[in-house]
Design an enzyme around this catalytic site. Sequence first.
Site, PDB file in Angstrom:
ATOM      1  N   ASP A 253      67.912  71.267   1.396  1.00  0.00           N
ATOM      2  CA  ASP A 253      66.888  71.935   0.517  1.00  0.00           C
ATOM      3  C   ASP A 253      67.597  73.012  -0.304  1.00  0.00           C
ATOM      4  OD1 ASP A 253      64.652  71.688  -1.068  1.00  0.00           O
ATOM      5  OD2 ASP A 253      63.670  72.922   0.579  1.00  0.00           O
TER       6      ASP A 253
ATOM      7  N   HIS B  48      58.153  70.270  -6.029  1.00  0.00           N
ATOM      8  CA  HIS B  48      58.200  71.416  -5.061  1.00  0.00           C
ATOM      9  C   HIS B  48      57.148  72.068  -4.943  1.00  0.00           C
ATOM     10  CE1 HIS B  48      62.715  71.656  -4.296  1.00  0.00           C
ATOM     11  NE2 HIS B  48      62.776  70.641  -5.245  1.00  0.00           N
TER      12      HIS B  48
ATOM     13  N   ASN C  27      57.566  67.775  -2.061  1.00  0.00           N
ATOM     14  CA  ASN C  27      57.990  68.862  -0.896  1.00  0.00           C
ATOM     15  C   ASN C  27      56.696  69.475  -0.293  1.00  0.00           C
ATOM     16  OD1 ASN C  27      60.535  67.818  -1.526  1.00  0.00           O
ATOM     17  ND2 ASN C  27      61.351  69.948  -2.229  1.00  0.00           N
TER      18      ASN C  27
HETATM   19  P1  13P Z   1      55.955  74.857  -0.234  1.00  0.00           P
HETATM   20  O1  13P Z   1      56.482  75.789   0.987  1.00  0.00           O
HETATM   21  O2  13P Z   1      54.964  75.383  -1.207  1.00  0.00           O
HETATM   22  O3  13P Z   1      55.335  73.618   0.560  1.00  0.00           O
HETATM   23  O4  13P Z   1      57.185  74.241  -1.059  1.00  0.00           O
HETATM   24  C1  13P Z   1      58.017  73.447  -0.357  1.00  0.00           C
HETATM   25  C2  13P Z   1      59.177  73.231  -1.217  1.00  0.00           C
HETATM   26  O5  13P Z   1      59.067  73.067  -2.372  1.00  0.00           O
HETATM   27  C3  13P Z   1      60.440  73.353  -0.505  1.00  0.00           C
HETATM   28  O6  13P Z   1      61.485  72.996  -1.414  1.00  0.00           O
END
Ligand code: 13P
Length: 284
Positions: free
Chosen positions: A74, A198, A221
Amino acid sequence: MNTYISTNSEQYFAFNIWDIESAKAVMDAAAQWKKNLILQTSTKAFQQMDKEEMRFFVANYSGNTGIRAYLHLDHCKKMNLIQEAARCKWDSVMIDASELPLEENIRLTNEVCDAMKEYEIPVEAEIGQISGAEEDVCVKEAGVARFEDVCTFVKRTNADMLAVAVGTAHGIYQGAPKLHYDLLERIMRFTHIPLVIHGGTGLNDETFRKLLSYKNVKKINISTDVKLAYRSGIYESIRKGELEETRFDPLKVTGEIHDSICKMAKEKLALLCGNKNSGEKVEK
Ligand code: 13P
């Protein structure tokens, strides 16, 4: 390219994990719903973990349960880590050059896409900065991509998936997030590139359902919720007196943490089953 990107209609939740325990907790949730999933590692978690052990655990678990779990790197900004993830058999990577001017973002994204050809793994790129804090990435203003930039980016890069800033944010929302569905729809009329959302933590079920109703939305995500569930597990142990000196039992504490993460992941994955009663197990 034989990975989740090549499945036509399947949509995925991608949970950020940092060790075998957190990976197991979300995989147990996926196994209960018989849903495939993506396990993603931040660059920090990736650097700290035993990659071989993680790869082995995930492959072994998948083999035993029949669910597919894909490892994804990520928000990465460094080519050497992206290369390492590919060598360690991660299934996909993200180059996040969204803070750079458009031309630089395009150039770096294409550099990563070229480098990943050899490994045949898909590349996620980001356009328009998604606000909030994701480890070293911190953006204060609510990010919304410019449609014209998205078009240019899609035309001029070979990215396989696109994270577009449509009003979600990493971390805990201060107020109700305002999602720009109109932008999402415009983008989907322009391109079929799989889209990544995200900032899944804090979105309500209605928002998830709406996002999942767009078949181009391939991946959503969730990171902060995994960490918050971990924290809740610890608090639950404290509440039950399991951290008292005389009653301390590490297995009970890790069990609470596991159950808390697993419950949270099950609630999200239930949305993929269209099942409202997310508390009920499909099978043991
Ligand atoms: P959150 O922490 O808001 O769930 O976002 C996760 C994300 O987009 C990781 O790339």
